[in-house]
Design a protein around this motif. Structure first.
Motif, mmCIF file in Angstrom:
data_model
loop_
_atom_site.group_PDB
_atom_site.id
_atom_site.type_symbol
_atom_site.label_atom_id
_atom_site.label_comp_id
_atom_site.label_asym_id
_atom_site.label_seq_id
_atom_site.Cartn_x
_atom_site.Cartn_y
_atom_site.Cartn_z
ATOM 1 N N GLY A 14 0.788 -1.228 0.000
ATOM 2 C CA GLY A 14 0.000 0.000 0.000
ATOM 3 C C GLY A 14 0.818 1.275 0.000
ATOM 4 N N SER A 15 0.086 2.377 -0.207
ATOM 5 C CA SER A 15 0.741 3.674 -0.399
ATOM 6 C C SER A 15 1.466 4.173 0.848
ATOM 7 N N GLU A 16 1.056 3.650 2.014
ATOM 8 C CA GLU A 16 1.714 4.091 3.248
ATOM 9 C C GLU A 16 3.201 3.745 3.266
ATOM 10 N N THR A 17 3.617 2.796 2.435
ATOM 11 C CA THR A 17 5.021 2.358 2.417
ATOM 12 C C THR A 17 5.820 3.016 1.291
ATOM 13 N N GLN A 18 5.205 3.991 0.590
ATOM 14 C CA GLN A 18 5.861 4.607 -0.564
ATOM 15 C C GLN A 18 7.220 5.217 -0.195
ATOM 16 N N LYS A 19 7.274 5.945 0.903
ATOM 17 C CA LYS A 19 8.528 6.603 1.291
ATOM 18 C C LYS A 19 9.625 5.581 1.573
ATOM 19 N N GLN A 31 2.242 4.297 -15.080
ATOM 20 C CA GLN A 31 0.853 4.721 -15.127
ATOM 21 C C GLN A 31 -0.095 3.557 -14.829
ATOM 22 N N GLU A 32 0.222 2.386 -15.378
ATOM 23 C CA GLU A 32 -0.605 1.211 -15.130
ATOM 24 C C GLU A 32 -0.536 0.804 -13.657
ATOM 25 N N GLN A 33 0.647 0.869 -13.084
ATOM 26 C CA GLN A 33 0.802 0.526 -11.665
ATOM 27 C C GLN A 33 0.065 1.525 -10.777
ATOM 28 N N LEU A 34 0.023 2.783 -11.177
ATOM 29 C CA LEU A 34 -0.719 3.776 -10.423
ATOM 30 C C LEU A 34 -2.218 3.475 -10.457
ATOM 31 N N LEU A 35 -2.690 3.034 -11.624
ATOM 32 C CA LEU A 35 -4.096 2.648 -11.728
ATOM 33 C C LEU A 35 -4.399 1.471 -10.809
ATOM 34 N N MET A 36 -3.508 0.482 -10.814
ATOM 35 C CA MET A 36 -3.672 -0.666 -9.919
ATOM 36 C C MET A 36 -3.682 -0.210 -8.469
ATOM 37 N N ALA A 42 -8.779 1.554 -2.980
ATOM 38 C CA ALA A 42 -10.192 1.830 -2.724
ATOM 39 C C ALA A 42 -10.823 0.762 -1.843
ATOM 40 N N ILE A 43 -10.287 -0.458 -1.898
ATOM 41 C CA ILE A 43 -10.837 -1.562 -1.116
ATOM 42 C C ILE A 43 -9.954 -1.908 0.076
ATOM 43 N N TYR A 44 -8.641 -1.947 -0.130
ATOM 44 C CA TYR A 44 -7.734 -2.460 0.899
ATOM 45 C C TYR A 44 -6.976 -1.370 1.647
ATOM 46 N N GLY A 45 -7.178 -0.119 1.230
ATOM 47 C CA GLY A 45 -6.459 0.964 1.884
ATOM 48 C C GLY A 45 -7.031 1.302 3.247
ATOM 49 N N THR A 46 -6.389 2.222 3.941
ATOM 50 C CA THR A 46 -6.802 2.602 5.303
ATOM 51 C C THR A 46 -7.756 3.775 5.309
ATOM 52 N N ASP A 47 -8.022 4.354 4.157
ATOM 53 C CA ASP A 47 -8.902 5.506 4.076
ATOM 54 C C ASP A 47 -10.316 5.125 4.515
ATOM 55 N N LYS A 48 -10.953 5.920 5.344
ATOM 56 C CA LYS A 48 -12.266 5.614 5.898
ATOM 57 C C LYS A 48 -13.397 6.245 5.092
ATOM 58 N N GLU A 49 -13.043 7.004 4.047
ATOM 59 C CA GLU A 49 -14.070 7.650 3.241
ATOM 60 C C GLU A 49 -14.934 6.595 2.561
ATOM 61 N N ASN A 61 -0.119 8.874 -3.168
ATOM 62 C CA ASN A 61 0.019 9.605 -1.920
ATOM 63 C C ASN A 61 -1.207 9.479 -1.028
ATOM 64 N N GLY A 62 -2.044 8.486 -1.283
ATOM 65 C CA GLY A 62 -3.260 8.290 -0.506
ATOM 66 C C GLY A 62 -4.323 7.704 -1.403
ATOM 67 N N PRO A 63 -5.124 6.799 -0.889
ATOM 68 C CA PRO A 63 -6.097 6.120 -1.726
ATOM 69 C C PRO A 63 -7.218 7.038 -2.171
ATOM 70 N N SER A 64 -7.609 6.946 -3.425
ATOM 71 C CA SER A 64 -8.746 7.699 -3.918
ATOM 72 C C SER A 64 -9.995 6.867 -3.736
ATOM 73 N N SER A 65 -11.150 7.497 -3.898
ATOM 74 C CA SER A 65 -12.415 6.777 -3.827
ATOM 75 C C SER A 65 -13.151 6.986 -5.145
ATOM 76 N N PRO A 66 -12.780 6.259 -6.187
ATOM 77 C CA PRO A 66 -13.372 6.473 -7.505
ATOM 78 C C PRO A 66 -14.830 6.054 -7.516
ATOM 79 N N HIS A 67 -15.571 6.598 -8.450
ATOM 80 C CA HIS A 67 -16.952 6.174 -8.634
ATOM 81 C C HIS A 67 -16.958 4.683 -8.919
ATOM 82 N N ILE A 68 -17.964 3.988 -8.387
ATOM 83 C CA ILE A 68 -17.983 2.531 -8.447
ATOM 84 C C ILE A 68 -17.900 1.994 -9.870
ATOM 85 N N SER A 69 -18.597 2.628 -10.817
ATOM 86 C CA SER A 69 -18.584 2.123 -12.200
ATOM 87 C C SER A 69 -17.199 2.256 -12.820
#
Length: 390
Positions: A14-19, A31-36, A42-49, A61-69
Motif C-alpha cells: 500500500g501507499s503508506e510504504t511509498q517513502k 501509469q498502469e501501476q498507479l491505476l492498480m 479503494a478496497i484495501y487501503g486505510t482511508d475511511k471515506e 500519496n493516498g487512496p482515492s475513492s473512484p466512482h464505483i462504475s
C-alpha cells in the motif's frame, strides 16, 4: 527485475510504504501501476471515506475513492477474471456495497460470479424496479455459463444410464419434439428469413415409457445455500428438458414451496427461491413423499446444510422411510466459497449410518453421480472419493 519486484511489494503493502520503498531505490510507479494502486487502495487501503465518493487521484500519496462504475472498469482492465471476482467480493464485504449492487449501471459491469449471484438472489425482494432487468441479466450470465458446461454431460449421463443399448441410434425426424425445440430456440428467430434457426433440435426418447425415472430435488433455501441452489436449479432444468425422466423440485425453509412449474427456465426458477429464514427439513421430506409412486424408479436428492430447526428425530425418521421404501436417496451437502462443504456434522453422521450417501459434490462430478445413481451402482466409493477431495 529488482525494481519490478519492489514495485509489486509496494502495491501489495500500500501507499503508506511509498517513502520506505523510495528510500530503497524504487523509481516512480508506472501509469498502469498507479491505476492498480488506486483500484486496490479503494478496497484495501486505510482511508475511511465511503466507497463511491469522489476523490483525488495522485501518485500513490493516498487512496482515492473512484466512482464505483469507473472502479469496476479499472479492475476489469487491470486484472484477470479470477482476480476481479476476488476483489469484487472483498469490496462487498469490506465496504458494505450490497446496496450498490442494486444499481443497474453497476450490475451491467460486474464480472459474473457465483457469490455475487447468491447475494442478488438474497436481495431480490429489495431490488428496485429500475434494476430488476439488470439483475436478471446478471443471473442469466451465470446460468448460461454453467449450463454450457453441464448440459451435454448431464444429458449424456442420463441417456447412458437409461438406454440399455451400448450405442444410441441416430435420431429420426419422426421423433422430433417440435414444441420444445421451438420454445428453446425462440431467441434464434431470423427476421430476414422469417424463420427460427435452431441451435439444437430436441428428440423424444422412445424408451422413456419403459425406463422413465422420477427425480426429486428437495432443496434447502436457507441463507447458506446460495451456490448449491444455483447448481441444483440448473441441473433440475436440464433434467426437466428430458422426456426420459420426471423432475420435481421443491424448496423449503420453515415452509415448503413446489417450484416444478418453473423448471422451463433456470432464471425463473432461481428467482422463485426465497433465500433466508429457518429450516424444517422434516416437513419438506413429508411433502416430497407424495411424489414417490414407484420407489425403485425414484432418485431422491436432499440438498441441505442439515442444520435442522424443526424436529431432528422426525427428519431422521422421514429420510429412513424414503430409503426403506426402495427409493435411491442421496444427500448433497451445502457448498460455499467455491466448493467448501458447510453442514451439521452430527446429522450427517446419523444419515450416513443409514447407508445413505451424504457428501458434498463438486459441480463437475454431478453428471457422473447421476449416471451411477440411475444405474443403481453402490455409491460408497464415490462418496469416499468426494470426501477425500475436501
Amino acid at each position: 527485475m529488482q525494481n519490478e519486484q519492489m514495485a509489486r511489494w509496494r502495491l501489495i503493502l500500500g501507499s503508506e510504504t511509498q517513502k520506505d520503498f523510495s528510500d530503497m531505490g524504487l523509481s516512480e510507479l508506472s501509469q498502469e501501476q498507479l491505476l492498480m494502486d488506486n483500484a486496490l487502495a479503494a478496497i484495501y487501503g486505510t482511508d475511511k471515506e465511503s466507497f463511491g465518493s469522489s476523490g483525488s487521484r495522485g501518485a500513490g500519496n493516498g487512496p482515492s475513492s473512484p466512482h464505483i462504475s469507473k472502479w469496476l472498469g479499472d479492475i476489469r482492465s487491470l486484472f484477470d477474471p479470477d482476480m476481479v471476482a476476488v476483489v469484487q467480493n472483498d469490496a462487498i464485504e469490506r465496504k458494505g456495497l450490497k446496496q450498490l449492487l442494486l444499481e443497474p449501471e453497476l450490475l451491467e459491469n460486474l464480472e459474473p460470479d457465483l457469490n455475487m449471484a447468491s447475494t442478488l438472489l438474497m436481495l431480490k425482494d429489495q431490488i428496485p424496479k429500475k434494476s430488476k432487468e439488470s439483475a436478471r441479466k446478471f443471473i442469466q450470465k451465470i446460468v448460461e455459463d454453467i449450463n454450457r458446461k453441464m448440459e451435454s454431460q448431464i444429458q449424456r449421463a442420463v441417456t447412458a444410464a437409461l438406454n440399455k443399448r451400448e450405442h444410441s441410434p441416430l435420431p429420426s425426424a419422426s421423433a422430433i419434439d417440435f414444441k420444445y425445440t421451438i420454445s428453446r430456440n425462440l431467441r434464434n428467430y431470423n427476421s430476414d428469413l422469417n424463420a427460427i434457426i435452431p441451435e439444437r433440435v430436441y428428440f423424444f426418447d422412445r424408451a422413456s415409457k419403459i425406463n422413465r425415472w422420477n427425480v426429486i430435488l428437495d432443496i434447502d433455501q436457507s441463507g447458506s445455500m446460495g451456490e448449491s441452489i444455483i447448481y441444483s436449479s440448473i441441473m433440475a432444468c436440464i433434467l426437466a428438458s428430458m422426456s426420459s425422466v420426471n423432475t420435481h423440485i421443491v424448496a423449503f425453509d420453515t415452509s415448503v414451496m413446489d417450484l416444478t412449474d418453473l423448471c422451463q427456465d433456470p432464471v425463473d426458477l432461481l428467482f422463485g427461491f426465497q433465500m433466508g429464514g429457518g429450516t424444517d427439513i422434516a416437513k419438506s421430506l413429508a411433502y416430497c413423499q407424495k411424489f414417490i409412486e414407484t420407489p425403485s424408479k425414484t432418485l431422491f436428492f436432499l440438498i441441505s446444510d442439515l442444520d435442522e430447526g424443526g424436529n431432528r428425530a422426525a427428519l431422521l425418521n422421514r429420510i429412513k422411510e424414503i430409503k426403506e421404501s426402495g427409493a435411491t436417496v442421496i444427500v448433497l451437502l451445502a457448498v460455499a466459497d467455491g466448493g467448501r462443504p458447510y453442514y451439521d456434522e452430527t446429522t450427517a453422521q446419523r444419515i450416513s449410518a443409514m447407508n445413505i450417501p451424504c457428501f458434498a459434490c463438486s459441480p463437475d462430478k454431478l453428471p457422473e453421480l447421476l449416471e451411477k445413481a440411475l444405474k443403481k451402482h453402490d455409491l460408497t466409493e464415490f462418496s469416499k472419493h468426494m470426501k477425500n477431495q475436501k
